[in-house]
Scaffold this motif. Structure first.
Motif, short mmCIF file in Angstrom:
data_model
loop_
_atom_site.label_atom_id
_atom_site.label_comp_id
_atom_site.label_asym_id
_atom_site.label_seq_id
_atom_site.Cartn_x
_atom_site.Cartn_y
_atom_site.Cartn_z
N VAL A 1 26.35 29.69 -10.55
CA VAL A 1 27.32 28.80 -11.19
C VAL A 1 28.00 28.01 -10.08
CG1 VAL A 1 29.38 28.65 -12.63
CG2 VAL A 1 27.67 30.44 -13.09
N ASP A 2 27.68 26.74 -9.97
CA ASP A 2 28.19 25.92 -8.86
C ASP A 2 29.52 25.30 -9.26
OD1 ASP A 2 28.65 24.39 -6.65
OD2 ASP A 2 27.12 22.88 -7.12
N ILE A 3 30.60 26.03 -9.06
CA ILE A 3 31.91 25.49 -9.38
C ILE A 3 32.44 24.60 -8.26
CG2 ILE A 3 33.20 27.48 -8.47
CD1 ILE A 3 34.00 25.38 -11.64
N VAL A 4 32.10 24.92 -7.01
CA VAL A 4 32.61 24.14 -5.89
C VAL A 4 32.12 22.69 -5.97
CG1 VAL A 4 32.58 23.87 -3.37
CG2 VAL A 4 32.84 26.14 -4.39
N GLY A 5 30.90 22.50 -6.42
CA GLY A 5 30.34 21.16 -6.51
C GLY A 5 31.06 20.25 -7.47
N ARG A 6 31.93 20.81 -8.30
CA ARG A 6 32.68 20.02 -9.26
C ARG A 6 33.97 19.45 -8.67
NH1 ARG A 6 30.03 19.15 -14.32
NH2 ARG A 6 28.29 20.63 -14.26
N PHE A 7 34.25 19.79 -7.41
CA PHE A 7 35.50 19.35 -6.79
C PHE A 7 35.19 18.51 -5.56
CE2 PHE A 7 36.64 22.90 -9.38
CZ PHE A 7 37.93 22.62 -9.83
N GLU A 8 35.96 17.44 -5.40
CA GLU A 8 35.83 16.59 -4.21
C GLU A 8 36.71 17.16 -3.12
OE1 GLU A 8 36.49 11.93 -2.84
OE2 GLU A 8 36.38 12.47 -4.98
N LEU A 9 36.12 17.48 -1.99
CA LEU A 9 36.85 18.09 -0.88
C LEU A 9 36.90 17.13 0.29
CD1 LEU A 9 35.28 21.69 -0.89
CD2 LEU A 9 37.33 20.89 -2.10
N SER A 10 38.02 17.13 1.00
CA SER A 10 38.15 16.34 2.21
C SER A 10 37.37 17.02 3.33
CB SER A 10 39.62 16.23 2.60
OG SER A 10 40.12 17.51 2.99
N PRO A 11 37.09 16.31 4.44
CA PRO A 11 36.41 16.96 5.57
C PRO A 11 37.10 18.23 6.06
CG PRO A 11 36.32 14.59 5.85
CD PRO A 11 37.20 14.84 4.66
N PRO A 12 38.45 18.25 6.22
CA PRO A 12 39.08 19.52 6.61
C PRO A 12 38.86 20.62 5.57
CG PRO A 12 40.58 17.70 7.02
CD PRO A 12 39.43 17.14 6.22
N GLU A 13 38.89 20.26 4.29
CA GLU A 13 38.65 21.25 3.24
C GLU A 13 37.21 21.76 3.28
OE1 GLU A 13 41.72 20.25 -0.39
OE2 GLU A 13 39.98 18.93 -0.14
N GLU A 14 36.27 20.87 3.58
CA GLU A 14 34.87 21.30 3.69
C GLU A 14 34.72 22.34 4.79
OE1 GLU A 14 32.33 20.68 1.90
OE2 GLU A 14 32.54 18.74 0.90
N ARG A 15 35.39 22.12 5.92
CA ARG A 15 35.31 23.08 7.02
C ARG A 15 35.94 24.42 6.62
NH1 ARG A 15 36.30 18.26 9.91
NH2 ARG A 15 38.55 18.61 9.97
N LEU A 16 37.09 24.34 5.96
CA LEU A 16 37.72 25.57 5.48
C LEU A 16 36.82 26.30 4.49
CD1 LEU A 16 41.42 24.45 4.88
CD2 LEU A 16 40.62 26.06 6.61
N MET A 17 36.18 25.53 3.61
CA MET A 17 35.32 26.14 2.59
C MET A 17 34.20 26.94 3.24
SD MET A 17 34.60 26.64 -0.60
CE MET A 17 35.61 25.44 -1.49
N ARG A 18 33.58 26.41 4.26
CA ARG A 18 32.49 27.14 4.92
C ARG A 18 33.00 28.47 5.49
NH1 ARG A 18 30.97 21.81 6.42
NH2 ARG A 18 32.11 21.93 8.41
N ASP A 19 34.16 28.42 6.15
CA ASP A 19 34.70 29.64 6.73
C ASP A 19 35.13 30.63 5.65
OD1 ASP A 19 34.32 28.80 9.31
OD2 ASP A 19 36.36 28.06 9.59
#
Length: 258
Positions: A202-220
């Protein structure tokens, strides 16, 4: 963080649900009542309505819907869940949100828990041992950051079972771990919860637009939550299909390599 222990009993009486906490979980009933009260004022209809509160017991209205866990979750359900999350995240005004206690199991607490479980790890098989070793190596180089954090109100526990589908919309139940948090941390916790992939991703993250800093946080954050589930699933449970732990090992290795 997910709690795999039985924490409460539910009693249904017509349109009233009574939730009685049975394990003495500190603050659980209070957090549930605070969440229901806040959402009744700021996002009516998203969650049950609060009825009554006493020590360890919360009464609320019963809402229609079927748990998304166990359903065949398609685009309509994921879109409706993302819409419900958007409402939940924005529901509590900033001035009010500042007065809400931080929810349990934030970054430092989860990091420390993973470290302890890693120190207690006993060799099982080469692939699992490798996942633990690589995960702990990454963890030692990681420092929880605050840049890019968006404060939000969150219900706690991203289990798909806490989202009810009534055929048109998704609503949320279970707020015992609710409180102030940040959006990326909670999206990452949901994404890595076993219920979000064990019966189909279930790809819930793909439904949200993330900024570059948020993308980095998401990976961690996904790495940390993935490690959490590696240890939680290290003993097979009848809640999940056979082989779930092996799948989690492979999932963690893929996340760490991302």
């Amino acid at each position: 963080m997910a709690d795999l222990q039985h924490t409460h009993e539910l009693v249904f009486d017509g349109d009233v649900v009574t939730k009685r906490y049975v394990d003495g979980k500190q603050g659980g009933a209070e957090r549930e009542w605070r969440a229901l009260t806040l959402l009744a004022e700021h996002a009516p209809g998203l969650a049950p309505e609060p009825i009554a509160f006493e020590a360890g017991v919360v009464s609320m209205t019963r809402i229609d819907g079927v748990s998304l866990r166990g359903l065949s979750v398609g685009d309509a359900q994921v879109a409706a869940m993302a819409e419900a999350l958007d409402v939940l995240y924005a529901a509590v005004p900033p001035a009010v949100l500042e007065t809400v206690p931080i929810r349990p199991w934030q970054r430092a607490a989860v990091r420390d828990w993973v470290r302890r479980r890693g120190a207690e790890w006993r060799s099982r098989d080469p692939l699992a041992d490798r996942a633990v070793k690589e995960g702990l190596r990454w963890l030692e180089s990681w420092t929880p950051g605050e840049s890019g954090v968006t404060p939000v109100f969150w219900g706690g526990d991203g289990n798909l079972a806490n989202f009810l589908w009534d055929g048109a919309r998704v609503r949320r139940v279970d707020f015992e771990d609710s409180g102030r948090s940040d959006r990326v941390w909670e999206l990452a916790e949901m994404a890595e919860h076993v219920s979000m992939w064990v019966d189909g991703e279930v790809d819930i993250v793909g439904r949200f637009e993330l900024s570059p800093p948020e993308e980095r946080l998401m990976r961690d954050y996904r790495k940390l939550h993935g490690m959490t589930w590696l240890f939680l699933l290290s003993h097979e449970s009848p809640r999940n299909p056979p082989g779930t732990f092996r799948r989690q090992v492979e999932r963690v290795l893929a996340i760490l390599a991302a």
